[in-house]
Design a protein around this motif. Structure first.
Motif, PDB file in Angstrom:
ATOM      1  N   ARG A  90       3.777 -13.098  29.752  1.00  0.00           N
ATOM      2  CA  ARG A  90       2.861 -14.201  29.430  1.00  0.00           C
ATOM      3  C   ARG A  90       1.958 -13.899  28.252  1.00  0.00           C
ATOM      4  O   ARG A  90       1.131 -14.731  27.880  1.00  0.00           O
ATOM      5  N   GLY A  91       2.104 -12.712  27.689  1.00  0.00           N
ATOM      6  CA  GLY A  91       1.380 -12.396  26.466  1.00  0.00           C
ATOM      7  C   GLY A  91      -0.116 -12.172  26.632  1.00  0.00           C
ATOM      8  O   GLY A  91      -0.860 -12.252  25.651  1.00  0.00           O
ATOM      9  N   THR A  92      -0.567 -11.877  27.838  1.00  0.00           N
ATOM     10  CA  THR A  92      -1.988 -11.622  28.067  1.00  0.00           C
ATOM     11  C   THR A  92      -2.345 -10.215  27.588  1.00  0.00           C
ATOM     12  O   THR A  92      -1.691  -9.243  27.981  1.00  0.00           O
ATOM     13  N   ALA A  93      -3.353 -10.113  26.738  1.00  0.00           N
ATOM     14  CA  ALA A  93      -3.754  -8.807  26.226  1.00  0.00           C
ATOM     15  C   ALA A  93      -4.334  -7.953  27.345  1.00  0.00           C
ATOM     16  O   ALA A  93      -4.966  -8.467  28.283  1.00  0.00           O
ATOM     17  N   TRP A  94      -4.139  -6.638  27.238  1.00  0.00           N
ATOM     18  CA  TRP A  94      -4.687  -5.733  28.255  1.00  0.00           C
ATOM     19  C   TRP A  94      -6.197  -5.914  28.380  1.00  0.00           C
ATOM     20  O   TRP A  94      -6.750  -5.878  29.487  1.00  0.00           O
ATOM     21  N   ARG A  95      -6.876  -6.101  27.250  1.00  0.00           N
ATOM     22  CA  ARG A  95      -8.340  -6.212  27.278  1.00  0.00           C
ATOM     23  C   ARG A  95      -8.823  -7.481  27.975  1.00  0.00           C
ATOM     24  O   ARG A  95     -10.003  -7.592  28.313  1.00  0.00           O
ATOM     25  N   ASP A  96      -7.922  -8.431  28.194  1.00  0.00           N
ATOM     26  CA  ASP A  96      -8.296  -9.684  28.857  1.00  0.00           C
ATOM     27  C   ASP A  96      -8.032  -9.656  30.347  1.00  0.00           C
ATOM     28  O   ASP A  96      -8.132 -10.679  31.033  1.00  0.00           O
TER      29      ASP A  96
END
Length: 409
Positions: free
Chosen positions: A379-385
């Motif tokens: 889903r392309g969610t950044a680790w920092r998010d």
């Protein structure tokens, strides 16, 4: 090549423009210059954003000097974050930090008062130092068979524990905050059949006698606040306090009586106060925090105060908002409650709420790691998010190792 002048880039200006605000946030910003208010908002309703915009409005729109506005928080981490947010929003030079902790302000006030009276500057004792002093005194009592008469349940083994010293320190600070003398503490102990209070009163007397000879100018945070209140209420409170017109306070639900006393002293000087918070997320009650202070702010400060409620949870979709409400509705209202009516201001994700049931902690961590990897890779969610919240700090090292083994940073 010659340079004849400078022009600020338009893109930089637009990047720092006022964010989109809802009507409830704008009502806070539009408060009169001398108005005090309690601003209550559920998580995600934009309390911090509104606080920053209140500061920006007073300085950029109403023409106040930066030293006339101050943001106070209860922790250094929050103060640093808020200080950066305000600086980026204002982009104007200031004589000092626009956001600081309550202890920082109290220390400056007491230090300036000491200098004005040719007295020694105070020194704020750290928790570790106070714990060491208490531990040494308790250990001396145990080895010599002296000291207060503690009840049987608080025998020598218990009094040697760090947790006992922590509770004793908290009792000492609460007694200072509420101006309860050691004699009064002993009276309360006898009247309420609490022999540990009687013993604590005797211990505090000895502790103060020892400390006064070894660290004459050291103060704990509760003592520092008492001296600060006296200085603020005096004719010469110092340049910082004398210049103030408005103080905005973040996370007031975590405030102890010491913080409330300082705010009360500022209000008596005519300083407007706008306090932000949410009683439902209070975590400091076991250390003397007063979650209901927002709901009864006018009574606490002794000045008229409006109560404003932020109406939209901008970070929550309907499903997550319903879950939050289901949890908070089981908590006492703490003289508030209307913040729970905030409407969802975002869209739900594909699966906004999931439940993971595992037979062992290891399988639970593995399932969490798998979910995080899926969010990141598919889903392309950044680790920092993404974040994992645990019940206790003791769980963090084990969880961090488990996630690292699963290649989750």
């Amino acid at each position: 090549m010659s340079i004849t002048g400078f022009e600020r880039a338009a893109s930089r200006l637009s990047a720092r423009a006022m964010p989109d605000l809802d009507d409830s946030q704008r009502r806070v910003i539009e408060l009169a210059d001398d108005a005090s208010a309690a601003v209550i908002g559920a998580p995600g309703t934009g309390k911090s954003t509104t606080l920053v915009e209140v500061v920006a409005d007073r300085i950029l729109s109403r023409g106040w000097r930066p030293e006339q506005v101050l943001a106070l928080t209860l922790s250094r981490t929050t103060a640093a974050s808020l200080r950066d947010s305000i600086a980026l929003r204002l982009e104007v030079p200031t004589a000092g930090p626009m956001a600081r902790t309550v202890n920082s302000l109290a220390f400056e006030v007491v230090r300036d008062a000491a200098r004005a009276n040719d007295a020694h500057a105070p020194r704020l004792v750290t928790g570790a130092e106070q714990d060491a002093d208490i531990a040494a005194l308790l250990q001396g009592h145990i080895e010599e068979g002296t000291g207060p008469s503690w009840p049987g349940a608080l025998g020598t083994e218990v009094r040697g524990l760090r947790h006992f010293r922590t509770e004793l320190r908290e009792l000492m600070m609460r007694a200072t905050e509420y101006d309860i003398s050691t004699e009064r503490l002993r009276q309360l102990g006898r009247a309420n059949d609490r022999p540990e209070w009687v013993a604590a009163g005797d211990f505090i007397d000895e502790y103060l006698a020892v400390v006064s000879t070894t660290r004459e100018t050291q103060l704990d945070s509760a003592e520092l606040a008492r001296f600060a209140v006296a200085a603020i209420e005096s004719e010469n409170p110092g340049e910082t306090v004398a210049a103030l017109r408005l103080v905005v306070v973040d996370d007031l639900q975590e405030a102890t009586e010491s913080t409330i006393a300082i705010l009360r002293a500022l209000a008596k000087r005519g300083v407007a106060l706008i306090a932000f918070g949410d009683p439902d997320v209070a975590v400091n009650a076991f250390r003397g925090g007063e979650p209901d202070s927002l709901g009864r702010l006018a009574t606490e400060l002794g000045v008229p105060c409006q109560t404003l409620v932020l109406s939209t949870a901008h970070r929550q979709g309907p499903a997550l908002r319903a879950l939050t409400l289901a949890v908070t509705s089981r908590i006492g209202a703490s003289a508030a409650g209307r913040q729970r009516e905030a409407a969802a201001g975002a869209e739900d994700a594909g699966h906004p709420i999931s439940s993971i049931a595992s037979t062992t902690p290891a399988r639970e961590w593995a399932a969490i790691a798998r979910e995080l990897r899926e969010q990141h890779l598919r889903r392309g969610t950044a680790w920092r998010d993404m974040a994992v919240v645990v019940r206790s700090g003791a769980q963090i090292p084990v969880l961090a190792r488990s996630l690292a083994h699963a290649e989750v940073p």
